[in-house]
Design a protein around this motif. Structure first.
Motif, mmCIF file in Angstrom:
data_model
loop_
_atom_site.group_PDB
_atom_site.id
_atom_site.type_symbol
_atom_site.label_atom_id
_atom_site.label_comp_id
_atom_site.label_asym_id
_atom_site.label_seq_id
_atom_site.Cartn_x
_atom_site.Cartn_y
_atom_site.Cartn_z
ATOM 1 N N ALA A 194 0.830 -1.207 0.000
ATOM 2 C CA ALA A 194 0.000 0.000 0.000
ATOM 3 C C ALA A 194 0.863 1.255 0.000
ATOM 4 O O ALA A 194 0.547 2.245 -0.670
ATOM 5 N N GLY A 195 1.962 1.237 0.757
ATOM 6 C CA GLY A 195 2.861 2.390 0.760
ATOM 7 C C GLY A 195 3.493 2.619 -0.596
ATOM 8 O O GLY A 195 3.603 3.760 -1.061
ATOM 9 N N TRP A 196 3.919 1.533 -1.240
ATOM 10 C CA TRP A 196 4.485 1.636 -2.582
ATOM 11 C C TRP A 196 3.455 2.218 -3.560
ATOM 12 O O TRP A 196 3.762 3.103 -4.361
ATOM 13 N N LEU A 197 2.197 1.734 -3.470
ATOM 14 C CA LEU A 197 1.148 2.219 -4.360
ATOM 15 C C LEU A 197 0.822 3.688 -4.099
ATOM 16 O O LEU A 197 0.632 4.471 -5.040
ATOM 17 N N ALA A 198 0.776 4.081 -2.827
ATOM 18 C CA ALA A 198 0.451 5.470 -2.495
ATOM 19 C C ALA A 198 1.506 6.436 -3.012
ATOM 20 O O ALA A 198 1.176 7.549 -3.445
ATOM 21 N N ASP A 199 2.776 6.044 -2.997
ATOM 22 C CA ASP A 199 3.833 6.908 -3.520
ATOM 23 C C ASP A 199 3.725 7.099 -5.028
ATOM 24 O O ASP A 199 4.255 8.063 -5.580
ATOM 25 N N ARG A 200 3.048 6.171 -5.705
ATOM 26 C CA ARG A 200 2.943 6.238 -7.166
ATOM 27 C C ARG A 200 1.578 6.721 -7.640
ATOM 28 O O ARG A 200 1.427 7.059 -8.811
ATOM 29 N N THR A 201 0.598 6.730 -6.767
ATOM 30 C CA THR A 201 -0.720 7.269 -7.123
ATOM 31 C C THR A 201 -1.030 8.407 -6.159
ATOM 32 O O THR A 201 -0.545 9.511 -6.343
ATOM 33 N N SER A 202 -1.840 8.152 -5.158
ATOM 34 C CA SER A 202 -2.083 9.119 -4.092
ATOM 35 C C SER A 202 -2.569 8.369 -2.863
ATOM 36 O O SER A 202 -3.064 7.237 -2.961
ATOM 37 N N ALA A 203 -2.400 9.000 -1.711
ATOM 38 C CA ALA A 203 -2.833 8.368 -0.466
ATOM 39 C C ALA A 203 -4.341 8.152 -0.457
ATOM 40 O O ALA A 203 -4.826 7.101 -0.020
ATOM 41 N N ILE A 204 -5.096 9.130 -0.930
ATOM 42 C CA ILE A 204 -6.553 9.028 -0.873
ATOM 43 C C ILE A 204 -7.056 7.913 -1.779
ATOM 44 O O ILE A 204 -7.955 7.136 -1.406
ATOM 45 N N ALA A 205 -6.481 7.797 -2.976
ATOM 46 C CA ALA A 205 -6.892 6.708 -3.875
ATOM 47 C C ALA A 205 -6.577 5.354 -3.264
ATOM 48 O O ALA A 205 -7.391 4.411 -3.334
ATOM 49 N N THR A 206 -5.415 5.235 -2.625
ATOM 50 C CA THR A 206 -5.033 3.965 -2.010
ATOM 51 C C THR A 206 -5.941 3.633 -0.834
ATOM 52 O O THR A 206 -6.381 2.480 -0.670
ATOM 53 N N LEU A 207 -6.232 4.619 0.004
ATOM 54 C CA LEU A 207 -7.118 4.377 1.147
ATOM 55 C C LEU A 207 -8.535 4.016 0.696
ATOM 56 O O LEU A 207 -9.210 3.199 1.331
ATOM 57 N N THR A 208 -8.993 4.616 -0.392
ATOM 58 C CA THR A 208 -10.322 4.278 -0.920
ATOM 59 C C THR A 208 -10.365 2.820 -1.364
ATOM 60 O O THR A 208 -11.334 2.095 -1.079
ATOM 61 N N LEU A 209 -9.329 2.386 -2.053
ATOM 62 C CA LEU A 209 -9.246 0.983 -2.462
ATOM 63 C C LEU A 209 -9.253 0.058 -1.242
ATOM 64 O O LEU A 209 -9.954 -0.964 -1.221
ATOM 65 N N LEU A 210 -8.494 0.418 -0.213
ATOM 66 C CA LEU A 210 -8.440 -0.409 0.985
ATOM 67 C C LEU A 210 -9.768 -0.416 1.730
ATOM 68 O O LEU A 210 -10.137 -1.418 2.356
ATOM 69 N N GLY A 211 -10.518 0.678 1.661
ATOM 70 C CA GLY A 211 -11.849 0.691 2.267
ATOM 71 C C GLY A 211 -12.767 -0.334 1.622
ATOM 72 O O GLY A 211 -13.503 -1.063 2.303
ATOM 73 N N ALA A 212 -12.725 -0.410 0.289
ATOM 74 C CA ALA A 212 -13.567 -1.369 -0.420
ATOM 75 C C ALA A 212 -13.165 -2.803 -0.093
ATOM 76 O O ALA A 212 -14.020 -3.672 0.152
ATOM 77 N N THR A 213 -11.865 -3.075 -0.092
ATOM 78 C CA THR A 213 -11.423 -4.439 0.191
ATOM 79 C C THR A 213 -11.658 -4.823 1.660
ATOM 80 O O THR A 213 -11.866 -6.000 1.968
ATOM 81 N N SER A 214 -11.652 -3.832 2.560
ATOM 82 C CA SER A 214 -11.941 -4.114 3.968
ATOM 83 C C SER A 214 -13.378 -4.587 4.155
ATOM 84 O O SER A 214 -13.649 -5.501 4.945
ATOM 85 N N CYS A 215 -14.291 -3.950 3.449
ATOM 86 C CA CYS A 215 -15.694 -4.391 3.521
ATOM 87 C C CYS A 215 -15.810 -5.864 3.124
ATOM 88 O O CYS A 215 -16.487 -6.654 3.794
ATOM 89 N N LEU A 216 -15.143 -6.217 2.044
ATOM 90 C CA LEU A 216 -15.181 -7.593 1.562
ATOM 91 C C LEU A 216 -14.522 -8.543 2.556
ATOM 92 O O LEU A 216 -15.033 -9.644 2.830
ATOM 93 N N ALA A 217 -13.405 -8.126 3.133
ATOM 94 C CA ALA A 217 -12.670 -8.991 4.055
ATOM 95 C C ALA A 217 -13.482 -9.315 5.299
ATOM 96 O O ALA A 217 -13.502 -10.462 5.770
#
Length: 406
Positions: free
Chosen positions: A275-298
């Motif tokens: 997630a840290g690697w992805l956030a450095d290459r996209t944005s923190a907010i986009a990465t956190l949004t993705l993790l929010g969706a996957t957390s619901c599923l988990a």
């Protein structure tokens, strides 16, 4: 310590994060034994998490002056020593003493977010910050995984009390091992630790309003912090109840439950670094949004587990849950540090962490109450899946306002 030696700063904060998370895991995986010795239902272990988090919140509100007095590394060392002492209190086996230990443990954990953020923000290049914070936060699941693998076996071979004592001894060794690095990392401390005036400020009533003032003064901090609160509720409940869920509801032995818990944490370590690697290459907010969706599923997948499933399926589910539901912390803290006013990373992290720690306290407490009321772990896990969904809405609004684009 010079700016280029950020790897050394990361190594110190990572080691202490692993150690204190290892201690937390030791309590989580021995929860059935602790509560049995104390004569209370295993669900009550949620109150240990809640009370320790309340103590951490008090630290975050009131103890900001200590950062400048002693320096961040000394506070990390003192916190780890306090958490080690708390585990020794737990070995008494009396529930009242266990609750005292919970408060002491929380005081020990309190310095970790602001002190670690202060060290990393001062020594890490901006382009590596998301990765550095995420690697440091990977220490949480790595420490938890070590505890999940090592502590159940020690508890069965020796006794759960000796297992906790051994965990405390390991943490104390890490405290001593970091001492040679203090001169470089604590070089900015004020040197006025013997003066009484700074300690009076710890109890000043104004301190208890400081997190709210900081939230209002930093643009978009409230939206980011709300998302952190939701993630913390879900993660805190997973960490507190994964082993009790496996033993009390699914019927697995404590060693099997500890293995699944360790696999979840290993997945979390991989997820945090990724997630840290992805956030450095996209944005923190986009990465956190993705993790929010996957957390619901988990959380939904966790609710659907059954002892009739093949063991490899259960371990795969644990891995996926770790990767998706407990990987947000480093990205979140890096973004808090990024938007903090110059020279106020420690204060801003304390303020934001105060509200996420409310999530860590409220999540397990509410989860415990709902399980005791309904008798259903699966239903409660499903209900908690709604929390990351609301975090996604908060992050969407933050993104519209431009947060995470810098």
């Amino acid at each position: 310590m010079q700016h280029g030696s950020w790897v050394g700063a990361l190594g110190v904060t990572f080691a202490i994060q692993v150690a204190i998370s290892f201690l937390s895991s030791a309590v989580a995986v021995t929860a059935p034994m602790i509560t049995a010795a104390a004569g209370v239902p295993v669900e009550r272990i949620g109150y240990f998490s809640a009370l320790s988090t309340v103590a951490s919140m008090w630290y975050l509100m009131a103890c900001g002056p200590l950062l400048g007095l002693f320096g961040p590394l000394r506070l990390l060392q003192a916190g780890l020593a306090l958490a080690s002492a708390a585990l020794l209190f737990v070995t008494v086996g009396d529930w009242t003493v266990v609750m005292v230990a919970a408060f002491v443990f929380g005081l020990g954990y309190g310095p970790v977010p602001p002190a670690s953020s202060d060290i990393l923000a001062r020594h890490t290049p901006a382009g590596r910050r998301g990765l550095a914070f995420s690697v440091k936060q990977a220490g949480v699941p790595i420490g938890q995984a070590i505890g999940g693998l090592a502590i159940p076996g020690l508890a069965l071979a020796l006794d759960w009390r000796w297992a906790l004592a051994a965990a405390a001894a390991v943490a104390v060794a890490i405290v001593l091992g970091t001492q040679p690095l203090r001169a470089g990392l604590d070089s900015g401390r004020s040197g006025n630790a013997l003066r009484f005036e700074p300690y009076r400020r710890i109890l000043a009533p104004a301190n208890f309003a400081q997190p709210y003032r900081t939230l209002r003064s930093v643009p978009n901090m409230a939206l980011l912090t709300y998302a952190g609160f939701c993630f913390a509720c879900a993660q805190g409940s997973l960490f507190s109840f994964y082993v009790p869920y496996f033993t009390a509801d699914l019927g697995f032995a404590v060693t099997a439950a500890g293995t699944a818990y360790a696999v979840l944490q290993i997945g979390g370590a991989v997820g945090r670094i990724s997630a840290g690697w992805l956030a450095d290459r996209t944005s923190a907010i986009a990465t956190l949004t993705l993790l929010g969706a996957t957390s619901c599923l988990a959380l939904s997948v966790t609710a659907s587990l059954s002892p009739a499933l093949p063991w490899w399926v259960i371990l795969a589910a644990a891995t996926a849950t770790g990767v998706s539901a407990v990987s947000w912390n480093g990205v979140y803290l890096a973004e808090v540090a990024r938007i903090a006013p110059a020279g106020r990373v420690g204060d801003t992290t304390s303020a934001s962490s105060f509200f996420t720690f409310i999530g860590y306290a409220a999540g397990p407490a509410v989860f415990s109450f709902l399980v005791e009321t309904t008798g259903r772990y699966d239903v409660v896990f499903l209900a908690f899946a709604a929390l990351p969904a609301t975090a996604i809405l908060s992050l969407a609004l933050a993104r519209r306002r431009g947060l995470g684009q810098g």
